[in-house]
Each structure stands twice: as structure tokens, then as C-alpha cells.
Scaffold this motif. Sequence first.
Motif, PDB file in Angstrom:
ATOM      1  N   GLN A  47       0.557  14.916  -8.031  1.00 41.05           N
ATOM      2  CA  GLN A  47       1.189  14.138  -9.100  1.00 41.05           C
ATOM      3  C   GLN A  47       1.146  12.644  -8.802  1.00 41.05           C
ATOM      4  OE1 GLN A  47       5.114  15.722 -10.253  1.00 41.05           O
ATOM      5  NE2 GLN A  47       4.529  17.632  -9.267  1.00 41.05           N
ATOM      6  N   VAL A  48       1.383  12.278  -7.550  1.00 40.31           N
ATOM      7  CA  VAL A  48       1.354  10.863  -7.164  1.00 40.31           C
ATOM      8  C   VAL A  48      -0.049  10.295  -7.358  1.00 40.31           C
ATOM      9  CG1 VAL A  48       1.688   9.219  -5.289  1.00 40.31           C
ATOM     10  CG2 VAL A  48       3.257  11.133  -5.535  1.00 40.31           C
ATOM     11  N   ARG A  49      -1.066  11.087  -7.028  1.00 37.60           N
ATOM     12  CA  ARG A  49      -2.447  10.625  -7.167  1.00 37.60           C
ATOM     13  C   ARG A  49      -2.752  10.271  -8.618  1.00 37.60           C
ATOM     14  NH1 ARG A  49      -6.950  10.699  -3.085  1.00 37.60           N
ATOM     15  NH2 ARG A  49      -7.751   8.805  -3.973  1.00 37.60           N
ATOM     16  N   GLU A  50      -2.164  11.027  -9.557  1.00 39.11           N
ATOM     17  CA  GLU A  50      -2.387  10.744 -10.974  1.00 39.11           C
ATOM     18  C   GLU A  50      -1.731   9.429 -11.390  1.00 39.11           C
ATOM     19  OE1 GLU A  50      -0.867  14.195 -12.896  1.00 39.11           O
ATOM     20  OE2 GLU A  50      -2.459  15.518 -12.151  1.00 39.11           O
ATOM     21  N   LYS A  51      -0.567   9.115 -10.824  1.00 42.21           N
ATOM     22  CA  LYS A  51       0.174   7.894 -11.191  1.00 42.21           C
ATOM     23  C   LYS A  51      -0.250   6.685 -10.364  1.00 42.21           C
ATOM     24  CE  LYS A  51       4.364  10.380 -12.661  1.00 42.21           C
ATOM     25  NZ  LYS A  51       4.002  11.755 -12.286  1.00 42.21           N
ATOM     26  N   PHE A  52      -0.644   6.913  -9.103  1.00 39.25           N
ATOM     27  CA  PHE A  52      -1.048   5.840  -8.189  1.00 39.25           C
ATOM     28  C   PHE A  52      -2.408   6.172  -7.576  1.00 39.25           C
ATOM     29  CE2 PHE A  52       3.484   4.996  -8.323  1.00 39.25           C
ATOM     30  CZ  PHE A  52       3.559   3.613  -8.214  1.00 39.25           C
ATOM     31  N   PRO A  53      -3.479   6.111  -8.363  1.00 39.23           N
ATOM     32  CA  PRO A  53      -4.799   6.472  -7.824  1.00 39.23           C
ATOM     33  C   PRO A  53      -5.266   5.545  -6.709  1.00 39.23           C
ATOM     34  CG  PRO A  53      -5.001   5.487 -10.013  1.00 39.23           C
ATOM     35  CD  PRO A  53      -3.541   5.739  -9.788  1.00 39.23           C
ATOM     36  N   ASP A  54      -4.686   4.340  -6.606  1.00 40.85           N
ATOM     37  CA  ASP A  54      -5.080   3.396  -5.561  1.00 40.85           C
ATOM     38  C   ASP A  54      -4.335   3.624  -4.251  1.00 40.85           C
ATOM     39  OD1 ASP A  54      -6.818   2.182  -7.314  1.00 40.85           O
ATOM     40  OD2 ASP A  54      -5.364   0.673  -7.958  1.00 40.85           O
ATOM     41  N   LEU A  79      11.880  10.581 -11.196  1.00 44.33           N
ATOM     42  CA  LEU A  79      11.138  11.039 -10.032  1.00 44.33           C
ATOM     43  C   LEU A  79       9.654  10.715 -10.176  1.00 44.33           C
ATOM     44  CD1 LEU A  79      12.878  14.483  -9.540  1.00 44.33           C
ATOM     45  CD2 LEU A  79      13.198  12.450  -8.138  1.00 44.33           C
ATOM     46  N   LEU A  80       9.093  10.115  -9.144  1.00 40.93           N
ATOM     47  CA  LEU A  80       7.658   9.810  -9.124  1.00 40.93           C
ATOM     48  C   LEU A  80       6.866  11.110  -9.127  1.00 40.93           C
ATOM     49  CD1 LEU A  80       5.223   7.924  -8.719  1.00 40.93           C
ATOM     50  CD2 LEU A  80       5.709   7.953  -6.273  1.00 40.93           C
ATOM     51  N   GLU A  81       7.358  12.067  -8.397  1.00 40.05           N
ATOM     52  CA  GLU A  81       6.748  13.391  -8.338  1.00 40.05           C
ATOM     53  C   GLU A  81       7.828  14.387  -7.954  1.00 40.05           C
ATOM     54  OE1 GLU A  81       6.532  15.255  -5.348  1.00 40.05           O
ATOM     55  OE2 GLU A  81       7.548  13.662  -4.246  1.00 40.05           O
ATOM     56  N   TYR A  82       7.581  15.637  -8.305  1.00 37.67           N
ATOM     57  CA  TYR A  82       8.476  16.691  -7.830  1.00 37.67           C
ATOM     58  C   TYR A  82       7.719  18.006  -7.859  1.00 37.67           C
ATOM     59  CZ  TYR A  82       9.158  18.304 -12.646  1.00 37.67           C
ATOM     60  OH  TYR A  82       8.954  18.784 -13.911  1.00 37.67           O
ATOM     61  N   LEU A 105       0.846  -1.189   0.000  1.00 37.72           N
ATOM     62  CA  LEU A 105       0.000   0.000   0.000  1.00 37.72           C
ATOM     63  C   LEU A 105       0.884   1.242   0.000  1.00 37.72           C
ATOM     64  CD1 LEU A 105      -2.938   1.088   0.295  1.00 37.72           C
ATOM     65  CD2 LEU A 105      -2.597   0.969   2.780  1.00 37.72           C
ATOM     66  N   LEU A 106       0.612   2.150  -0.936  1.00 40.46           N
ATOM     67  CA  LEU A 106       1.325   3.425  -0.973  1.00 40.46           C
ATOM     68  C   LEU A 106       0.588   4.408  -0.073  1.00 40.46           C
ATOM     69  CD1 LEU A 106       3.584   5.176  -2.166  1.00 40.46           C
ATOM     70  CD2 LEU A 106       2.007   5.801  -4.008  1.00 40.46           C
ATOM     71  N   ILE A 107       1.249   4.811   1.014  1.00 35.67           N
ATOM     72  CA  ILE A 107       0.654   5.712   2.005  1.00 35.67           C
ATOM     73  C   ILE A 107       1.280   7.090   1.828  1.00 35.67           C
ATOM     74  CG2 ILE A 107       0.273   6.119   4.466  1.00 35.67           C
ATOM     75  CD1 ILE A 107       1.092   2.992   4.711  1.00 35.67           C
ATOM     76  N   VAL A 108       0.472   8.073   1.501  1.00 35.09           N
ATOM     77  CA  VAL A 108       0.967   9.424   1.249  1.00 35.09           C
ATOM     78  C   VAL A 108       0.478  10.357   2.349  1.00 35.09           C
ATOM     79  CG1 VAL A 108       1.006  11.372  -0.351  1.00 35.09           C
ATOM     80  CG2 VAL A 108       0.985   9.028  -1.237  1.00 35.09           C
ATOM     81  N   ARG A 126       8.278   1.706  -6.702  1.00 32.75           N
ATOM     82  CA  ARG A 126       7.630   0.641  -7.484  1.00 32.75           C
ATOM     83  C   ARG A 126       8.128  -0.740  -7.060  1.00 32.75           C
ATOM     84  NH1 ARG A 126       4.596   2.599 -11.539  1.00 32.75           N
ATOM     85  NH2 ARG A 126       5.027   4.678 -12.374  1.00 32.75           N
ATOM     86  N   GLU A 127       9.419  -0.894  -6.871  1.00 31.06           N
ATOM     87  CA  GLU A 127       9.988  -2.188  -6.498  1.00 31.06           C
ATOM     88  C   GLU A 127       9.484  -2.639  -5.131  1.00 31.06           C
ATOM     89  OE1 GLU A 127      14.182  -1.649  -6.702  1.00 31.06           O
ATOM     90  OE2 GLU A 127      14.204  -1.383  -8.887  1.00 31.06           O
ATOM     91  N   THR A 128       9.409  -1.711  -4.188  1.00 28.85           N
ATOM     92  CA  THR A 128       8.981  -2.056  -2.834  1.00 28.85           C
ATOM     93  C   THR A 128       7.515  -2.463  -2.802  1.00 28.85           C
ATOM     94  OG1 THR A 128      10.590  -0.448  -1.991  1.00 28.85           O
ATOM     95  CG2 THR A 128       8.968  -1.278  -0.437  1.00 28.85           C
ATOM     96  N   LEU A 129       6.662  -1.734  -3.522  1.00 29.68           N
ATOM     97  CA  LEU A 129       5.244  -2.087  -3.590  1.00 29.68           C
ATOM     98  C   LEU A 129       5.050  -3.457  -4.234  1.00 29.68           C
ATOM     99  CD1 LEU A 129       3.656   1.311  -4.706  1.00 29.68           C
ATOM    100  CD2 LEU A 129       3.544   0.283  -2.429  1.00 29.68           C
TER     101      LEU A 129
END
Length: 204
Positions: free
Chosen positions: A110-117, A71-74, A6-9, A90-93
Motif C-alpha cells: 500500500q505504501v508503494r502505491e502512495k509513495f513510489p519514490d 492511516l498511510l497503510e494498514y 527519504l521514506l525507508i520501508v 508526511r510532515e516529517t518528510l
Amino acid sequence: MNESGLLIVLSGPSGVGKGTVRKAIFSQPDLDFEYSISMTTRSPREGEVDGVDYFFKSREKFESLIEQGKLLEYAEFVGNYYGTPVDYVRETLDNGKDVFLEIEVEGAKQVREKFPDGLFIFLAPPSLSELKNRIVTRGTESEEVINNRLNVAKEEIDMMHLYDYVVENDQVEHACEKIKAIVVAEHCRRERVEPRYKRILEVE
């Protein structure tokens, strides 16, 4: 097959205490998150360690990584870049581990656009006056920078609707407990659990 992590932001306005809450969460022995260290071009504050709190990079190096798509986001915030290295996340997830990001609001978009889940948590101040007090107490910014940060903070609070949950940082311990409860609940979501049970039924 591993269940994806789970990606926790965790995000929120500057001065709200994101770093303090993140450190408190990671000091607890019962959590198993991987912390994705952000990269920045700003100078280290007193006590901050390269590779622990941030990866401190020159502006030239940071812009080179942007061009390479590393960069995933900046985002550029008050004259400095902040960003998240993409490969590690990505590797860790994919290995089934939860990744915890502590980033600025613009980066979270930006992260929300790439990882909406992903799981997006907005850390909010009790009030704007308390937020100003926390920024002033740092003693690291001029009056002009403080006012700039407060103006940006108002805009960022108005973007709260982009997040899944809002946690008020009235006390660090309370904020940590709420964030932990949110993560447990997200792992129990039917959408995350159901595929694993369907695979079990197929095997039997």
C-alpha cells in the motif's frame, strides 16, 4: 527549500527479525532517522511499551481511524490490524527528515502505491527452517499459528519482486551495515541530488 526526506520501508515475513534489526539500527549514534511507530490491535509482547514499540489500540479505535483516512497503510495479519499513521510521515518528510517504517509486507504494498519514490528493503531469512526456528523460539504462538505464519511467509517471500533491495538477516550486525549502505547510496542518486544543483545554478 529543504530536500525532501527519504521514506525507508523495512519489511519482510513475520519472524524474520524486523524489530530486532530496527532496534539495532536505531541504537547507533551516527544515524538520524525518524522512526514512525506502527499501530496494532494485537496485545503487547513481554517487554514491549506502548508508544515506543507500537501504538496499541482497540479494534474499534483502529477501524475508526481507517474510516477517517488517518492511516498511510494498514493490514490485517493473523487476526490483528497493523497500520501507519499518515500525518506524521508526511510532515516529517516535508521537513527534510528521513522516516523509517518497519511494517508487514501487505502494508508495504500500500505504501508503494502512495509513495513510489520510497526506498523499499525486503528483510529475508537465511532459510524457511531458520524462520520457523525463530518463530518457535519466541514461545508466544501455538502450533496452529506458527504453521499459519509459515504459510503466509512463503507467500510474502514470493512478493520480493516488489522491493528495491533484499537484505538477508543472517546476522543482525551484517543486516544493519547493508541497510545503512543502501540508504547512503539512495541519498546520492542523481534524481535526488540534481534538483538541488539546478537551484544553485539558477541563483548564480
